[in-house]
Scaffold this motif. Sequence first.
Motif, short mmCIF file in Angstrom:
data_model
loop_
_atom_site.label_atom_id
_atom_site.label_comp_id
_atom_site.label_asym_id
_atom_site.label_seq_id
_atom_site.Cartn_x
_atom_site.Cartn_y
_atom_site.Cartn_z
N MET A 167 44.02 23.39 44.51
CA MET A 167 43.07 23.32 43.38
C MET A 167 43.19 24.57 42.51
SD MET A 167 39.54 21.92 45.09
CE MET A 167 39.54 23.05 46.46
N ASN A 168 42.81 24.44 41.26
CA ASN A 168 42.61 25.62 40.42
C ASN A 168 41.23 26.18 40.72
OD1 ASN A 168 44.36 23.54 38.36
ND2 ASN A 168 45.12 25.61 38.68
N VAL A 169 40.97 27.40 40.25
CA VAL A 169 39.72 28.02 40.66
C VAL A 169 39.00 28.69 39.48
CG1 VAL A 169 40.84 30.18 41.42
CG2 VAL A 169 38.71 29.46 42.50
N PHE A 170 37.67 28.61 39.50
CA PHE A 170 36.82 29.18 38.44
C PHE A 170 35.75 30.05 39.07
CE2 PHE A 170 37.75 26.70 34.50
CZ PHE A 170 38.65 25.78 35.03
N PHE A 171 35.30 31.08 38.33
CA PHE A 171 34.20 31.94 38.78
C PHE A 171 33.24 32.15 37.62
CE2 PHE A 171 38.14 33.13 40.93
CZ PHE A 171 37.77 32.95 42.25
N LYS A 172 31.97 32.31 37.95
CA LYS A 172 31.00 32.73 36.94
C LYS A 172 30.56 34.14 37.31
CE LYS A 172 26.70 31.33 34.76
NZ LYS A 172 25.39 30.92 35.25
N ILE A 173 30.91 35.08 36.43
CA ILE A 173 30.58 36.49 36.69
C ILE A 173 29.74 36.98 35.51
CG2 ILE A 173 31.51 38.81 37.09
CD1 ILE A 173 34.14 37.50 38.05
N SER A 174 28.57 37.46 35.77
CA SER A 174 27.63 37.94 34.72
C SER A 174 27.52 36.95 33.56
CB SER A 174 28.08 39.29 34.17
OG SER A 174 28.16 40.24 35.18
N GLY A 175 27.41 35.69 33.88
CA GLY A 175 27.19 34.67 32.84
C GLY A 175 28.47 34.16 32.19
N GLU A 176 29.60 34.86 32.41
CA GLU A 176 30.86 34.41 31.78
C GLU A 176 31.69 33.62 32.78
OE1 GLU A 176 33.64 37.54 31.08
OE2 GLU A 176 34.81 36.36 29.62
N GLU A 235 39.75 42.20 44.09
CA GLU A 235 38.87 43.37 44.17
C GLU A 235 37.70 43.23 43.17
OE1 GLU A 235 38.95 46.18 46.26
OE2 GLU A 235 37.01 46.45 45.27
N GLU A 236 38.04 42.79 41.94
CA GLU A 236 36.99 42.59 40.92
C GLU A 236 35.95 41.59 41.41
OE1 GLU A 236 38.37 40.97 37.14
OE2 GLU A 236 36.32 40.41 36.59
N LEU A 237 36.43 40.55 42.06
CA LEU A 237 35.55 39.49 42.53
C LEU A 237 34.60 40.00 43.62
CD1 LEU A 237 35.55 36.47 41.79
CD2 LEU A 237 36.69 36.07 43.96
N PHE A 238 35.16 40.72 44.58
CA PHE A 238 34.33 41.24 45.67
C PHE A 238 33.38 42.33 45.15
CE2 PHE A 238 35.35 39.50 49.93
CZ PHE A 238 36.13 38.45 49.49
N GLU A 239 33.84 43.09 44.17
CA GLU A 239 32.99 44.10 43.53
C GLU A 239 31.80 43.41 42.86
OE1 GLU A 239 31.72 47.49 43.16
OE2 GLU A 239 33.73 47.40 44.04
N ALA A 240 32.10 42.30 42.15
CA ALA A 240 31.03 41.55 41.46
C ALA A 240 30.03 41.00 42.47
CB ALA A 240 31.63 40.42 40.63
N SER A 241 30.57 40.55 43.62
CA SER A 241 29.68 40.02 44.66
C SER A 241 28.76 41.13 45.17
CB SER A 241 30.52 39.43 45.79
OG SER A 241 29.70 39.12 46.87
N ARG A 242 29.34 42.34 45.41
CA ARG A 242 28.53 43.45 45.91
C ARG A 242 27.46 43.84 44.89
NH1 ARG A 242 33.89 46.10 46.58
NH2 ARG A 242 34.79 45.00 48.35
N ALA A 243 27.83 43.73 43.60
CA ALA A 243 26.89 44.12 42.54
C ALA A 243 25.90 43.00 42.21
CB ALA A 243 27.68 44.50 41.28
N GLY A 244 26.10 41.85 42.84
CA GLY A 244 25.18 40.73 42.61
C GLY A 244 25.45 39.98 41.30
#
Length: 363
Positions: A246-255, A293-302
């Motif tokens: 599958m392709n993958v998508f994330f929502k980070i800070s509304g984007e 790393e960006e993804l896990f950082e975003a998770s830590r930052a909520g």
Amino acid sequence: MIRHFQKERISVKEIKVVRNEQLKTKPDGDSLGFGKYFTDHMLVMDYSAEQGWHEPMIVPYGPITLDPSAMVFHYGQEVFEGMKAYKTADGHVCLFRPDANMHRLNQSSERISIPEVDEELLLEGIIALVREDQDWIPDGAESSLYIRPFIIATEPGLGVRAARQYKLMVIMSPSGSYYPEGIHPVSIFVENQYVRAVRGGTGTAKTAGNYASGIKAQEIAQKQGYSQVLWLDGVEKKYIEEVGSMNVFFKISGEIVTPELSGSILAGITRDSVIRLLQSWGHQVTERKISVEELFEASRAGTLEEAFGTGTAAVISPIGKMKWDTEEITISGGHTGEISKKLYDTITGIQKGVLEDPFGWRK
Ligand code: PMP
């Protein structure tokens, strides 16, 4: 590369039909699963360097005979597609963006030096095949008839080069709902050792070798209790590419972000549908490099709000947990996020004819 064009288009009226005299008993709707049962007929078409693609035929489903030296067995010259036919609420039969599958089949073939097919002719043949076996399309709300077109190099011989003979086949399998108990999140293992594809390799093509090389990592992830592998780029193992098939998508800070088509990712048709739908709803969708790393950082930052995979089989697969090295994160509290649910309901609604089809995707 060999590239032969059809000299004269064959019309669908010329597709010969040899009917199966012994129709099979259809399986029970509850036990369908995926890819276990096959319909009564299949579409076949052969290619030779002299005749090009010729004599498309609908014939009874059954085994084929190949020379043991057929080139596909040795060097894997093969491409395939995956698409579905649906029965709409009012009893019509439709396909979802089948022209995109025909086009991607040719793009895959181009990468593997397989001669291109006439996309319109193949689609007409598939429609004729679906019509022939339409009683096999399951009625269940979220079930469908999975369609698997594929091409194999059939020329006998062990020389490493493009074959001069191929067989195209289309087989069909009734499939049950991917989510019999409703859409639910999966847990994902970020793969650090093996890679799926590199730029300049075959990652953009739907070819058997890509899947063969992914099985090992999939087994390791499953042994540890994760259902899918998240693939990183093949050079730095830093950037996110795809999740399972599958392709993958994330929502980070509304984007909403998704990995850009970097040259090693398969351009999913569901991915494209999701981008277009989200944009039509006013969301910003950015296609760019996303490091793990960006993804896990975003998770830590909520700020990691949602994650989901997209593909023909599951349509939308929400991601509830992700493990990278020693760290495991939970996304959307382990529940299906709002956007995942809305996308799932909208795409399946369009496929099933329950919702309007503003993009003209239903065929
Ligand atoms: N990536 C890979 C490797 C796949 O096999 C698939 C399934 N075709 C996808 C992504 C999703 O593509 P699609 O949305 O066209 O099914």
